[in-house]
Design an enzyme around this catalytic site. Structure first.
Site, short mmCIF file in Angstrom:
data_model
loop_
_atom_site.label_atom_id
_atom_site.label_comp_id
_atom_site.label_asym_id
_atom_site.label_seq_id
_atom_site.Cartn_x
_atom_site.Cartn_y
_atom_site.Cartn_z
N VAL A 205 46.43 -11.07 -27.75
CA VAL A 205 45.79 -9.88 -28.31
C VAL A 205 44.79 -9.37 -27.28
O VAL A 205 43.88 -10.11 -26.89
CB VAL A 205 45.07 -10.19 -29.63
N HIS A 206 44.95 -8.12 -26.82
CA HIS A 206 43.95 -7.59 -25.90
C HIS A 206 43.82 -6.07 -25.94
O HIS A 206 42.90 -5.52 -25.36
CB HIS A 206 44.29 -8.00 -24.45
N ARG A 207 44.71 -5.38 -26.65
CA ARG A 207 44.66 -3.92 -26.66
C ARG A 207 43.44 -3.42 -27.42
O ARG A 207 43.07 -3.97 -28.46
CB ARG A 207 45.91 -3.35 -27.33
N ARG A 238 38.31 -9.59 -23.07
CA ARG A 238 37.94 -8.62 -24.10
C ARG A 238 38.04 -9.23 -25.49
O ARG A 238 37.19 -9.03 -26.35
CB ARG A 238 38.85 -7.39 -24.00
#
Length: 380
Positions: A205-207, A238
């Protein structure tokens, strides 16, 4: 520097992976220009080393971690200075990153031809920063290396000259095949994380659409934590910052350190199910033959969905349904094993390099009017 007359502008981990074979095939003509968009050594240095690439020939400083507008502006300024001092025969950019957009703009303003690898992807979602970057690059590029005919069709509809479009396949195919560890190494990776084949999930998960919305991120991580199987979650910087306090000690969700590409592929190849908002994982799953839930509002890679490898789902009821159905389908891996990847046969890098060498032979950069549209027709 003078012999390195083809500048590959890159700044993120996926760009290293997808341009590694192109860099090696270009040999002494390749000049690696590193923007530092990804500044964490775990996301960068290990990947240069792992792919046998040289250290970047030119580096930008102070770009990583800046807000998007300031980051792109600073990249354009510094790349413009570099291109003025050392003009390449062409600049090669990859994908839809801030680095790719800045590289294309700086090169275009300097009268340097732009080659766009992975051109033509479209999500038609204006809220995605990546979509804006793709649409910035398209009118600036002189050679569009489209990974699929769907991507080429998008470019044609936007008025791009078909003589400037080449359908190449996606370089991720050969990168995945070349990096996938053998069985013994893969077993060691799984043992390191205490999991066994088919009995865990792998998630990334990074968006911003997931990490920058606290409620959405909490729903997503909470749903993964509630699963009966362990879920390994390599943490992007992030995500690490956004998810502070959201992990339950002893829960099914296991945050781990960022992985090098080989370790990630080993875990992805043997998991029951992938869950990710990554673009690259949507491509890699078609080579690894693993089912994937794409946790996004939209995707610029519909080929993986149409082929049956991926399913698009937002956190909430859509994600719940996708997880339940795919985890219950124990025959998915066997079915996917029989399907070809929609992203090509693993020769995309060779095709791209042959086209670049033909259009931009080793000599002083040509005026843009002579470079644009040169070459043979590539899209029928």
């Amino acid at each position: 520097m003078t012999s390195r007359d083809l500048a590959l502008v890159l700044g993120t981990r996926p760009e290293i992976v997808k341009l590694a074979a192109v860099t090696r095939l270009l040999g002494p003509r390749a000049r690696l220009v590193w923007t530092g968009q990804h500044w964490d050594p775990a996301l960068t240095t290990a990947f240069f080393t792992g792919y046998g690439l040289p250290a970047p020939h030119h580096r930008l400083d102070g770009v990583g971690g800046e807000p998007r507008g300031r980051q792109i502006g600073r990249m354009i300024d510094e790349l413009s200075r570099h291109f003025a001092a050392h003009p390449p025969a062409a600049a090669i950019v990859q994908g839809d990153t801030n680095t790719a957009a800045a590289g294309a703009l700086a090169a275009h303003c300097a009268g340097i031809p732009v080659v766009h690898v992975e051109a033509g992807l479209r999500s038609f979602d204006r809220d995605m920063p990546e979509e804006a970057n793709r649409r910035v690059i398209a009118p600036l590029a002189d050679l569009h290396c489209a990974p699929t005919r769907t991507a080429a069709a998008h470019l044609l509809r936007e008025g791009i000259d078909p003589r400037q479009i080449l359908v190449t396949g996606n370089t991720v195919v050969e990168a995945t095949l070349a990096t996938l560890p053998d069985a013994r190494t893969a077993r060691a990776v799984l043992a390191r994380y205490g999991v066994t084949p088919e009995n865990y999930l792998l998630a990334t998960v990074h968006r911003p659409e997931n990490t920058d919305d606290p409620d959405r991120l909490a729903r997503l991580l909470g749903r993964l934590d509630a699963l009966d199987l362990p879920v390994l979650l390599p943490l992007h910087p992030r995500t690490r910052a956004a998810a502070a306090g959201l992990f339950t000690p002893g829960g099914g969700l296991r945050p781990i350190e960022p992985l090098d590409h080989a370790a990630f592929l080993a875990l992805a190849r043997h998991c029951r199910l992938l869950v990710s908002d990554s673009g690259g994982v949507q491509e890699e799953c078609t080579v690894l033959k693993r089912p994937l839930v794409v946790v996004r509002n939209s995707t610029e890679r519909p080929e993986a969905v149409r082929a049956g490898f991926a399913r698009l789902a937002r956190p909430g009821p859509e994600l719940d349904a996708a997880l339940s159905e795919l985890l219950a389908d124990r025959g998915a891996a066997a079915r996917l094993a029989e399907l070809p990847s929609p992203y090509g046969d693993g020769r995309a890098s060779e095709t791209i390099v042959a086209a670049v060498q033909a259009r931009y032979p080793r000599r002083a950069p040509r005026p843009r009017s002579a470079a644009t549209g040169a070459g043979t027709a590539a899209v029928g």
